[in-house]
Each structure stands twice: as C-alpha cells, then as structure tokens.
Design an enzyme around this catalytic site. Structure first.
Site, PDB file in Angstrom:
ATOM      1  N   GLU A 211       0.884  -1.178   0.000  1.00  0.00           N
ATOM      2  CA  GLU A 211       0.000   0.000   0.000  1.00  0.00           C
ATOM      3  C   GLU A 211       0.916   1.221   0.000  1.00  0.00           C
ATOM      4  O   GLU A 211       1.425   1.623   1.053  1.00  0.00           O
ATOM      5  CB  GLU A 211      -0.904  -0.018   1.243  1.00  0.00           C
ATOM      6  CG  GLU A 211      -1.879  -1.193   1.283  1.00  0.00           C
ATOM      7  CD  GLU A 211      -3.066  -1.042   0.336  1.00  0.00           C
ATOM      8  OE1 GLU A 211      -3.345   0.097  -0.094  1.00  0.00           O
ATOM      9  OE2 GLU A 211      -3.700  -2.062   0.014  1.00  0.00           O
ATOM     10  N   CYS A 245      -1.827   9.589   2.284  1.00  0.00           N
ATOM     11  CA  CYS A 245      -1.469   8.999   0.989  1.00  0.00           C
ATOM     12  C   CYS A 245      -2.459   9.397  -0.100  1.00  0.00           C
ATOM     13  O   CYS A 245      -2.116   9.440  -1.273  1.00  0.00           O
ATOM     14  CB  CYS A 245      -1.380   7.491   1.101  1.00  0.00           C
ATOM     15  SG  CYS A 245      -2.903   6.740   1.730  1.00  0.00           S
TER      16      CYS A 245
HETATM   17  P1  NAD Z   1       8.215   4.556   5.099  1.00  0.00           P
HETATM   18  O1  NAD Z   1       8.260   3.753   3.852  1.00  0.00           O
HETATM   19  O2  NAD Z   1       9.362   5.449   5.426  1.00  0.00           O
HETATM   20  O3  NAD Z   1       8.051   3.612   6.377  1.00  0.00           O
HETATM   21  C1  NAD Z   1       7.054   2.629   6.475  1.00  0.00           C
HETATM   22  C2  NAD Z   1       7.545   1.494   7.308  1.00  0.00           C
HETATM   23  O4  NAD Z   1       8.734   0.942   6.718  1.00  0.00           O
HETATM   24  C3  NAD Z   1       7.918   1.879   8.755  1.00  0.00           C
HETATM   25  O5  NAD Z   1       7.342   0.912   9.624  1.00  0.00           O
HETATM   26  C4  NAD Z   1       9.436   1.836   8.767  1.00  0.00           C
HETATM   27  O6  NAD Z   1       9.960   1.413  10.003  1.00  0.00           O
HETATM   28  C5  NAD Z   1       9.786   0.827   7.692  1.00  0.00           C
HETATM   29  N1  NAD Z   1      11.060   1.151   7.045  1.00  0.00           N
HETATM   30  C6  NAD Z   1      11.554   2.391   6.771  1.00  0.00           C
HETATM   31  N2  NAD Z   1      12.748   2.306   6.126  1.00  0.00           N
HETATM   32  C7  NAD Z   1      13.008   0.983   6.003  1.00  0.00           C
HETATM   33  C8  NAD Z   1      14.088   0.253   5.405  1.00  0.00           C
HETATM   34  N3  NAD Z   1      15.133   0.844   4.820  1.00  0.00           N
HETATM   35  N4  NAD Z   1      14.033  -1.103   5.449  1.00  0.00           N
HETATM   36  C9  NAD Z   1      12.975  -1.718   6.010  1.00  0.00           C
HETATM   37  N5  NAD Z   1      11.932  -1.064   6.577  1.00  0.00           N
HETATM   38  C10 NAD Z   1      11.931   0.256   6.578  1.00  0.00           C
HETATM   39  O7  NAD Z   1       6.848   5.329   4.979  1.00  0.00           O
HETATM   40  P2  NAD Z   1       6.316   6.410   5.936  1.00  0.00           P
HETATM   41  O8  NAD Z   1       7.218   7.601   5.859  1.00  0.00           O
HETATM   42  O9  NAD Z   1       6.042   5.814   7.294  1.00  0.00           O
HETATM   43  O10 NAD Z   1       4.899   6.766   5.279  1.00  0.00           O
HETATM   44  C11 NAD Z   1       4.754   7.694   4.257  1.00  0.00           C
HETATM   45  C12 NAD Z   1       4.509   7.011   2.939  1.00  0.00           C
HETATM   46  O11 NAD Z   1       3.529   6.011   3.086  1.00  0.00           O
HETATM   47  C13 NAD Z   1       3.966   7.960   1.892  1.00  0.00           C
HETATM   48  O12 NAD Z   1       4.580   7.695   0.664  1.00  0.00           O
HETATM   49  C14 NAD Z   1       2.487   7.597   1.800  1.00  0.00           C
HETATM   50  O13 NAD Z   1       1.888   7.893   0.574  1.00  0.00           O
HETATM   51  C15 NAD Z   1       2.520   6.140   2.076  1.00  0.00           C
HETATM   52  N6  NAD Z   1       1.247   5.700   2.627  1.00  0.00           N
HETATM   53  C16 NAD Z   1       0.475   4.881   1.873  1.00  0.00           C
HETATM   54  C17 NAD Z   1      -0.759   4.482   2.370  1.00  0.00           C
HETATM   55  C18 NAD Z   1      -1.656   3.579   1.584  1.00  0.00           C
HETATM   56  O14 NAD Z   1      -2.592   3.061   2.187  1.00  0.00           O
HETATM   57  N7  NAD Z   1      -1.443   3.379   0.319  1.00  0.00           N
HETATM   58  C19 NAD Z   1      -1.189   4.908   3.636  1.00  0.00           C
HETATM   59  C20 NAD Z   1      -0.358   5.736   4.350  1.00  0.00           C
HETATM   60  C21 NAD Z   1       0.864   6.124   3.861  1.00  0.00           C
END
Ligand code: NAD
Length: 441
Positions: A211, A245
């Site tokens: 997602e 998002c």
């Molecule tokens: P992110 O990708 O930075 O982090 C999400 C998760 O991934 C966290 O739990 C984090 O600990 C983990 N993570 C981060 N870096 C990592 C790595 N290098 N290796 C493994 N795991 C890692 O996202 P975010 O900043 O928490 O959220 C923002 C993004 O999420 C935006 O792009 C937004 O559009 C998207 N989003 C999508 C939805 C949806 O339902 N489609 C909903 C909310 C947010």
C-alpha cells in the site's frame, strides 16, 4: 520518552512462535477468529481516549475518522464472518463432481505500518488477517512513537499473544524481520521502502500487498460548483497537514478557473485556521523535524522557480509548514517530482480535459485520482484514459471509508488491496477443492 525497540535476537523467536501457533490450526475456527476480533474491538473501544491522545501527541490532530473506521471494520468482520469466509461453489466437469473454492488462511503474516495513520494502518489490516484465520506479527512505524508504544501495550493486554505479537524498531529491526520467512507481507509506506520489502519477500517467494503513495491529481472542470470543489480540496490538503497517501498532491485546472479557485481555497483555509495557522490550535503539525526540513527544502526550491500565492512559511522547531499555494508550475519543477506529503498545493494550468489527462499519464499511476465534474462524458473519458488505484468523483479520498470498495494502488502506488471482503481475499489462499465419486470414474 524512552521507546524500547525489540532486541534484534528476539525477532526470529517471535516470528517462530507466530508460525508455531498457526500450525496448531486453532486460528482456523470461526469461533477463535471471532474471539480475537472481539478482543480487538474491546482494545479499540475501551481505549478510544488514550488512542486519540497518542495520535494527537504524534501529529497534533484529532483522531478524526481513524478510530471509528477501525471499529466499523472490525464489527463488519464479526457480523459477516460466516458469509465472508464461506466456500464458494464452482461448477464441476462431471455432473457428480462436487467443486468449491475454500478460503484457506495463509499462515503467519507480517503487517508493517506507516506513521501518518499510525493506529488504523496497523489495526485495519490486522482485523482482515485475523478474520481470515491467520496469525500476525505487527511492526508499527517507529516515527509515531506515542502510538507505537500504546499499541504495543494494548495488543499485549487484549490479544492472544500467541496469535498477535508486536515488534518495534526502525530500519535495522525491520531488515531482520524481513529476513524471516512469512506467508504474506502487508506493507504500508513509501514506494522506495516498498521495493526493499518486495526484494526481501522475493527471496522466500512470499506474496506481498504493498500500500504505497504517489502524486494524486485533482482535475477541476467548469462542469461543477467551483467553490464547493475548492472547499473539498482545501480541507483535504490540510487534513493531517497533507500527510495522507490520498491527499490531493496537485490540481489541474484551466487558466479561466485558476484565480476564482485559488480565492476559494484561501477563503476555506482562513475559515478553518484564521489569519495565522501557526497560532491555530487545530492546525496539524508535520510528524518530525526531518520531514519539516524536507518540506522547507522543497519550498526553497519553489521560491526560486515559481509563485507562492500564499503560505510558504516554516518553523522547523515547531514542525510547522503553512498551507501554501504555488502557481506557475511546470512538470519539471521539484514540487512535481515526488509525492509532496505536506500542505503545499501546486496548481498546474492546462487547456482542457485532454491536456489534464495527458499530464497525468506522463507520471506514475497515482493511488487516487480526483475528478470534479458532473458531466458523464468527462467522467467516462477519465475512467477510460487514465489509470490509478481508485477514482473519486466530486470528492477526495472518501472511497477509502467505503469498505464495500477495494482499497489499493496500481503500478508505483501499490500491489493488491484490502477492506471488507477484499481483506479476506488478500489474507486467504483460494484453494480449489474437487471431490469426485469413485463409482463414476
Ligand atoms: P516509510 O516507507 O518510510 O516507512 C514505512 C515502514 O517501513 C515503517 O514501519 C518503517 O519502520 C519501515 N522502514 C523504513 N525504512 C526501512 C528500510 N530501509 N528497510 C525496512 N523497513 C523500513 O513510509 P512512511 O514515511 O512511514 O509513510 C509515508 C509514505 O507512506 C507515503 O509515501 C504515503 O503515501 C505512504 N502511505 C500509503 C498508504 C496507503 O494506504 N497506500 C497509507 C499511508 C501512507
């Protein structure tokens, strides 16, 4: 605040325990699933105030629809579980064949959440995973510290620890977690980390639901009430300070409509937050200093290239970014490159609907696409000539709240979907079962 990450050496043991529980088959019975769903419902209902408080501490916003949405989703699963999970009859080859599709749970699933809706993005997928008969390991975002901490405590208190466990941590812990062999990984977050998740999953051929995000456009036409359109776009652009998002990333509009549209957006923001949003108690914060700095840098690039009509101010220490409108935007500007994820609204002028569609199709497929038009022909043209996770006509993001619709992206905005019966599909294997009568072979 001290936020304890799960010790790295504990992670494989927690995952092994989750898998061992699944192998006992006890999560398969509908009664067991309902028991866990009821526990989840109590978890949320009995702690609404604390959950709202944690969200406010993390994001300086009300929990809005976040908590009611989880409650509705869990109740739906409890009330309709038999119906949602019943085997689906299929035609036989021979008239005596008994054929059906059995929805079998996948096993032990990993759910990784993002910080912008820190409770909902973990507990809603969890409800689907439990309803489908799986065990689950949760990894809330480490960025929304208060929510992650409370979630951990509540899951331990309310849920069967053999069925649902929580792992806390950042990149290092998640990397180790992704090295474990799960039966499904459900990830919500940015596209770049989504690639990392999918690469890790590929080693074990583990299926994924991703997602993700992207740049959601809103097309504004002259076939609809302009002021109401501006009010909806302005309201959604500042909900959670644009850290959604499904937020409108940019607006596509004709030159003739641009000025009255901007005026109505500004009027809406003034109505919502007064003359100075910085001193307005209900104006949300950016989640972290790092994210505020990112938006500040983006605004600095805009200042060189474009016109900032209103806003543009930041205060990193306060995690404040003003609601901002940018005009004179071209597709090569910084602000049009990546998902903004903040309260900055670029206005891109285009000649007509064909021009708007052309611009959308030059980018990656967005998660949400918004068309403001009552004209059926225009609606059909957009549906036919663009691709996106979903389309919402004459509103923003509301399709997310309708659990009869699947929620998910396409292309760079995601893989797979969930909500309601689509969650059951996501967390189940459709197992074909064919029984023949030996006597008729
Ligand atoms: P992110 O990708 O930075 O982090 C999400 C998760 O991934 C966290 O739990 C984090 O600990 C983990 N993570 C981060 N870096 C990592 C790595 N290098 N290796 C493994 N795991 C890692 O996202 P975010 O900043 O928490 O959220 C923002 C993004 O999420 C935006 O792009 C937004 O559009 C998207 N989003 C999508 C939805 C949806 O339902 N489609 C909903 C909310 C947010």
């Amino acid at each position: 605040m001290t936020f304890t990450y799960t010790p790295i050496e504990e992670i494989p043991k927690i995952v092994a325990a989750s898998k061992a529980t699944f192998k006992t088959h006890r999560t398969q019975s509908l009664e067991n699933r309902k028991e866990q769903l009821r526990a989840l419902l109590r978890l949320v209902e009995e702690n609404k105030v604390d959950l709202a408080d944690a969200i406010t501490k993390d994001l300086n916003r009300h929990s809005d629809f976040e908590i009611p949405t989880i409650i509705t989703a869990v109740r739906d699963f409890i009330d309709n579980l038999e119906n949602l999970t019943q085997p689906q009859k299929a035609a036989g080859v021979h008239e005596k064949d008994d054929c059906f599709v059995r929805l079998s749970p996948l096993g032990s699933v990993l759910i990784i959440g993002a910080w912008n809706f820190p409770i909902m993005l973990v507990l809603e997928p969890l409800a689907g995973a439990i309803a489908a008969g799986n065990t689950a390991v949760l990894k809330p975002s480490e960025v929304s510290v208060n929510s992650a901490q409370l979630l951990t405590r509540l899951v331990q208190k309310y849920m069967d620890p053999a069925v649902v466990s929580v792992i806390n941590g950042g990149k290092d812990e998640t990397t180790v977690l992704l090295q474990q062999r799960f039966d499904h990984i459900f990830y919500t977050g940015g596209t770049e980390v989504g690639r990392i998740v999918m690469q890790a999953a590929a080693k074990n051929l583990t299926p994924v639901t991703l997602e993700l995000g992207g740049k959601c456009p809103a097309i504004v036409t002259d076939r609809v009430d302009l002021v109401k359109t501006a009010q909806r776009i302005a309201g959604w652009k500042t909900l959670n300070c644009g850290q959604v998002c499904l937020s409108v990333d940019y607006v596509l509009i004709s030159k003739a409509l641009e000025a009255p549209f901007i005026e109505a957006v500004q009027a809406t923001w003034k109505h919502l937050f007064g003359d100075n949003p910085r001193t307005c108690a209900t104006y949300p914060k950016i989640v972290s200093v790092r994210q505020t700095e990112r938006l500040e840098k983006l605004l600095q690039s805009i200042k060189k290239e474009n016109n900032i009509i209103c806003g543009g101010e930041t205060n990193v220490a306060e995690r404040y970014v003003a609601p901002t409108i940018v005009t004179n935007v071209s597709l090569t500007d910084e602000v049009m490159k990546d998902e903004i994820f903040g309260p900055i609204l670029p206005i891109v002028v285009c000649d007509d609907l064909n021009g708007a569609i052309d611009i959308i199709n030059q980018g990656e497929h967005p998660l949400g696409l918004y068309l403001f038009s009552d004209d059926k022909d225009q609606q059909e043209q957009v549906l036919r000539e663009t691709r996106s996770g979903a389309v919402c006509i004459n509103d923003i993001a509301c399709h997310f709240l309708n659990h009869s619709l699947p929620f998910g992206g396409v292309g760079n905005s995601g893989i797979g979907n969930y909500h309601g019966r689509y969650s059951i599909d996501t967390f189940s294997h459709k197992r074909a079962v064919m029984t023949r009568s030996i006597a008729h072979l």
